[in-house]
Design a protein around this motif. Structure first.
Motif, PDB file in Angstrom:
ATOM      1  N   ILE A   1       0.822  -1.214   0.000  1.00 38.30           N
ATOM      2  CA  ILE A   1       0.000   0.000   0.000  1.00 38.30           C
ATOM      3  C   ILE A   1       0.854   1.262   0.000  1.00 38.30           C
ATOM      4  O   ILE A   1       0.703   2.116  -0.888  1.00 38.30           O
ATOM      5  CB  ILE A   1      -0.995  -0.014   1.182  1.00 38.30           C
ATOM      6  N   PRO A   2       1.773   1.465   0.974  1.00 38.51           N
ATOM      7  CA  PRO A   2       2.590   2.693   0.912  1.00 38.51           C
ATOM      8  C   PRO A   2       3.506   2.746  -0.302  1.00 38.51           C
ATOM      9  O   PRO A   2       3.764   3.826  -0.835  1.00 38.51           O
ATOM     10  CB  PRO A   2       3.397   2.647   2.221  1.00 38.51           C
ATOM     11  N   LEU A   3       3.991   1.586  -0.760  1.00 42.06           N
ATOM     12  CA  LEU A   3       4.839   1.577  -1.956  1.00 42.06           C
ATOM     13  C   LEU A   3       4.034   1.989  -3.186  1.00 42.06           C
ATOM     14  O   LEU A   3       4.539   2.729  -4.042  1.00 42.06           O
ATOM     15  CB  LEU A   3       5.434   0.187  -2.144  1.00 42.06           C
ATOM     16  N   ALA A   4       2.798   1.538  -3.278  1.00 42.34           N
ATOM     17  CA  ALA A   4       1.944   1.936  -4.398  1.00 42.34           C
ATOM     18  C   ALA A   4       1.666   3.436  -4.359  1.00 42.34           C
ATOM     19  O   ALA A   4       1.674   4.107  -5.403  1.00 42.34           O
ATOM     20  CB  ALA A   4       0.634   1.142  -4.355  1.00 42.34           C
ATOM     21  N   VAL A   5       1.433   3.979  -3.168  1.00 34.40           N
ATOM     22  CA  VAL A   5       1.197   5.419  -3.040  1.00 34.40           C
ATOM     23  C   VAL A   5       2.433   6.198  -3.468  1.00 34.40           C
ATOM     24  O   VAL A   5       2.349   7.212  -4.177  1.00 34.40           O
ATOM     25  CB  VAL A   5       0.805   5.769  -1.591  1.00 34.40           C
ATOM     26  N   PHE A   6       3.602   5.718  -3.055  1.00 30.97           N
ATOM     27  CA  PHE A   6       4.851   6.394  -3.414  1.00 30.97           C
ATOM     28  C   PHE A   6       5.072   6.386  -4.925  1.00 30.97           C
ATOM     29  O   PHE A   6       5.395   7.423  -5.527  1.00 30.97           O
ATOM     30  CB  PHE A   6       6.022   5.713  -2.706  1.00 30.97           C
TER      31      PHE A   6
ATOM     32  N   ARG B   1       2.551   8.720  -6.762  1.00 26.68           N
ATOM     33  CA  ARG B   1       2.763  10.166  -6.606  1.00 26.68           C
ATOM     34  C   ARG B   1       4.099  10.631  -7.184  1.00 26.68           C
ATOM     35  O   ARG B   1       4.212  11.780  -7.624  1.00 26.68           O
ATOM     36  CB  ARG B   1       2.696  10.543  -5.128  1.00 26.68           C
ATOM     37  N   SER B   2       5.090   9.777  -7.197  1.00 27.35           N
ATOM     38  CA  SER B   2       6.453  10.236  -7.498  1.00 27.35           C
ATOM     39  C   SER B   2       6.894   9.979  -8.937  1.00 27.35           C
ATOM     40  O   SER B   2       7.773  10.681  -9.434  1.00 27.35           O
ATOM     41  CB  SER B   2       7.447   9.569  -6.534  1.00 27.35           C
ATOM     42  N   PHE B   3       6.338   8.981  -9.607  1.00 28.76           N
ATOM     43  CA  PHE B   3       6.887   8.591 -10.903  1.00 28.76           C
ATOM     44  C   PHE B   3       5.950   8.847 -12.079  1.00 28.76           C
ATOM     45  O   PHE B   3       6.357   8.655 -13.225  1.00 28.76           O
ATOM     46  CB  PHE B   3       7.286   7.112 -10.878  1.00 28.76           C
ATOM     47  N   GLY B   4       4.716   9.251 -11.809  1.00 23.54           N
ATOM     48  CA  GLY B   4       3.827   9.624 -12.892  1.00 23.54           C
ATOM     49  C   GLY B   4       3.689   8.536 -13.939  1.00 23.54           C
ATOM     50  O   GLY B   4       3.360   7.393 -13.648  1.00 23.54           O
ATOM     51  N   ARG B   5       3.979   8.886 -15.196  1.00 25.54           N
ATOM     52  CA  ARG B   5       3.808   7.935 -16.293  1.00 25.54           C
ATOM     53  C   ARG B   5       4.810   6.790 -16.235  1.00 25.54           C
ATOM     54  O   ARG B   5       4.647   5.773 -16.906  1.00 25.54           O
ATOM     55  CB  ARG B   5       3.931   8.657 -17.626  1.00 25.54           C
ATOM     56  N   TRP B   6       5.896   6.945 -15.463  1.00 27.57           N
ATOM     57  CA  TRP B   6       6.912   5.900 -15.370  1.00 27.57           C
ATOM     58  C   TRP B   6       6.573   4.852 -14.313  1.00 27.57           C
ATOM     59  O   TRP B   6       7.320   3.888 -14.141  1.00 27.57           O
ATOM     60  CB  TRP B   6       8.275   6.520 -15.045  1.00 27.57           C
ATOM     61  N   ARG B   7       5.476   5.057 -13.608  1.00 27.13           N
ATOM     62  CA  ARG B   7       5.162   4.103 -12.540  1.00 27.13           C
ATOM     63  C   ARG B   7       4.898   2.699 -13.082  1.00 27.13           C
ATOM     64  O   ARG B   7       5.122   1.713 -12.378  1.00 27.13           O
ATOM     65  CB  ARG B   7       3.974   4.584 -11.732  1.00 27.13           C
ATOM     66  N   GLY B   8       4.444   2.596 -14.349  1.00 29.79           N
ATOM     67  CA  GLY B   8       4.215   1.290 -14.941  1.00 29.79           C
ATOM     68  C   GLY B   8       5.485   0.470 -15.064  1.00 29.79           C
ATOM     69  O   GLY B   8       5.473  -0.749 -14.897  1.00 29.79           O
TER      70      GLY B   8
ATOM     71  N   LEU C   1      -2.070   0.079  -7.180  1.00 27.66           N
ATOM     72  CA  LEU C   1      -1.807   1.144  -8.155  1.00 27.66           C
ATOM     73  C   LEU C   1      -3.038   1.372  -9.036  1.00 27.66           C
ATOM     74  O   LEU C   1      -3.381   2.520  -9.356  1.00 27.66           O
ATOM     75  CB  LEU C   1      -0.601   0.776  -9.024  1.00 27.66           C
ATOM     76  N   ALA C   2      -3.686   0.293  -9.431  1.00 29.10           N
ATOM     77  CA  ALA C   2      -4.897   0.429 -10.241  1.00 29.10           C
ATOM     78  C   ALA C   2      -5.996   1.131  -9.453  1.00 29.10           C
ATOM     79  O   ALA C   2      -6.730   1.969  -9.995  1.00 29.10           O
ATOM     80  CB  ALA C   2      -5.373  -0.949 -10.701  1.00 29.10           C
ATOM     81  N   ALA C   3      -6.119   0.816  -8.157  1.00 24.61           N
ATOM     82  CA  ALA C   3      -7.150   1.452  -7.335  1.00 24.61           C
ATOM     83  C   ALA C   3      -6.856   2.929  -7.120  1.00 24.61           C
ATOM     84  O   ALA C   3      -7.774   3.759  -7.110  1.00 24.61           O
ATOM     85  CB  ALA C   3      -7.256   0.737  -5.993  1.00 24.61           C
ATOM     86  N   LEU C   4      -5.592   3.289  -6.946  1.00 23.02           N
ATOM     87  CA  LEU C   4      -5.224   4.687  -6.711  1.00 23.02           C
ATOM     88  C   LEU C   4      -5.570   5.568  -7.904  1.00 23.02           C
ATOM     89  O   LEU C   4      -5.891   6.754  -7.744  1.00 23.02           O
ATOM     90  CB  LEU C   4      -3.727   4.785  -6.400  1.00 23.02           C
ATOM     91  N   GLN C   5      -5.506   5.005  -9.093  1.00 21.44           N
ATOM     92  CA  GLN C   5      -5.797   5.799 -10.282  1.00 21.44           C
ATOM     93  C   GLN C   5      -7.280   6.106 -10.437  1.00 21.44           C
ATOM     94  O   GLN C   5      -7.659   6.926 -11.277  1.00 21.44           O
ATOM     95  CB  GLN C   5      -5.279   5.057 -11.525  1.00 21.44           C
TER      96      GLN C   5
END
Length: 298
Positions: free
Chosen positions: A90-95, A98-105, A180-184
């Motif tokens: 959960i905290p890793l997904a939030v990080f 918020r921090s990597f934008g389009r590169w989070r994938g 990550l999918a839920a956060l979006q």
């Protein structure tokens, strides 16, 4: 001469391949397992050798010390692997969100990679890492804390943590992708409004992020419960199917497998499978009820 299917039968004809495959490989094994749970049978004796024994198989399973030992091992591993998965994911997904934008994938794909890697390859890799004399884990512990080499595979106290580390490493990325999918799906306007009202990052996490991903947390926790209670591949391969020293890593699924294929007690194994089905169903229901109660109170 062409073959023409009446229009009213066309839908059934189109779904028939799935229905046939499901009936043969899904429904029939399920029904046969339920029937077998009340029988005493060894496959080598033929179908005609089945003998109805009523609830004797269930009574045997519930009074079998090895079943309770394997159940304790399974619950320990399910908790030791399931809880950290979500506390980290959960905290890793939030990080990442918020921090990597389009590169989070890209980063989430790297974390997801262990989930799709062969279990055999993972077990071989960690078998080398946990090697008594030359494993990197023992060398790292000795360098940092000065400890003696631990025989991870032959110590009842060490083998369960070793299995837990492997399972955690393999499945944390799967939960990360879910969150990550839920956060979006959470509107960014909520965070903007919270900032205007003076809410800090921690308050935003508690008041917006967690409620927003609560349905996905329920889904992820439910999958962890089901997967944890069905744990088989990692401890089976790591211990060569024997459960390790003092059977410390023998799960219920492993014991079920050995009961059927090592001891030829298919009736007892089927009864054990249905007992585990009841336990999983009960825990899943309790999990859904706990989340539903929290939602009502909120």
């Amino acid at each position: 001469m062409s073959f023409r299917i009446p229009s009213r039968w066309a839908p059934y004809f189109l779904v028939s391949p799935f229905l046939i495959l499901f009936a043969v490989f899904g429904l029939f094994p399920l029904v046969f397992s339920a029937w077998l749970a009340f029988q005493s049978w060894e496959p080598t004796s033929g179908i005609e050798a089945m003998k109805f024994v009523g609830f004797d198989n269930f009574a045997f399973a519930l009074t079998d010390g090895w079943f309770w030992k394997s159940l304790r091992n399974t619950l320990w591993l399910a908790i030791a692997t399931g809880v950290p998965q979500h506390l980290v994911a959960i905290p890793l997904a939030v990080f990442l969100h918020r921090s990597f934008g389009r590169w989070r994938g890209v980063f989430s794909g790297a974390y997801f990679l262990p989930y799709i890697t062969s279990t055999v390859a993972i077990a071989m890799l960690f078998g080398s890492l946990f090697s008594t004399d030359y494993g990197l884990v023992n060398q790292a512990l000795h360098a940092m804390f000065g400890t003696e080499n631990i025989n991870w595979m032959r110590s009842p106290e060490a083998i369960k943590p070793a299995v837990a580390i492997i399972v955690f490493w393999r499945y944390v990325g799967f939960n990360l992708v879910l969150y990550l999918a839920a956060l979006q799906t959470i509107p960014n306007d909520l965070y903007q409004a919270a900032k205007l009202d003076g809410a800090g990052p921690w308050q935003q996490f508690l008041r917006i992020t967690l409620p927003g991903i609560k349905p996905m947390i329920l889904f992820g926790v439910t999958l962890s419960i089901i997967g944890g209670l069905q744990l088989f591949e990692e401890p089976f391969i790591l211990t060569n199917g024997k459960g390790g020293a003092d059977q410390a890593a023998m799960t219920v699924a492993m014991y079920l497998y050995r009961l059927a294929f090592d001891f030829s007690d298919f009736g007892g194994a089927s009864a054990l499978a249905w007992i585990m089905f009841a336990i999983i169903a009960l825990l899943t229901w309790l999990t859904n009820k706990a989340f539903a109660d929290k939602q009502v109170q909120a």
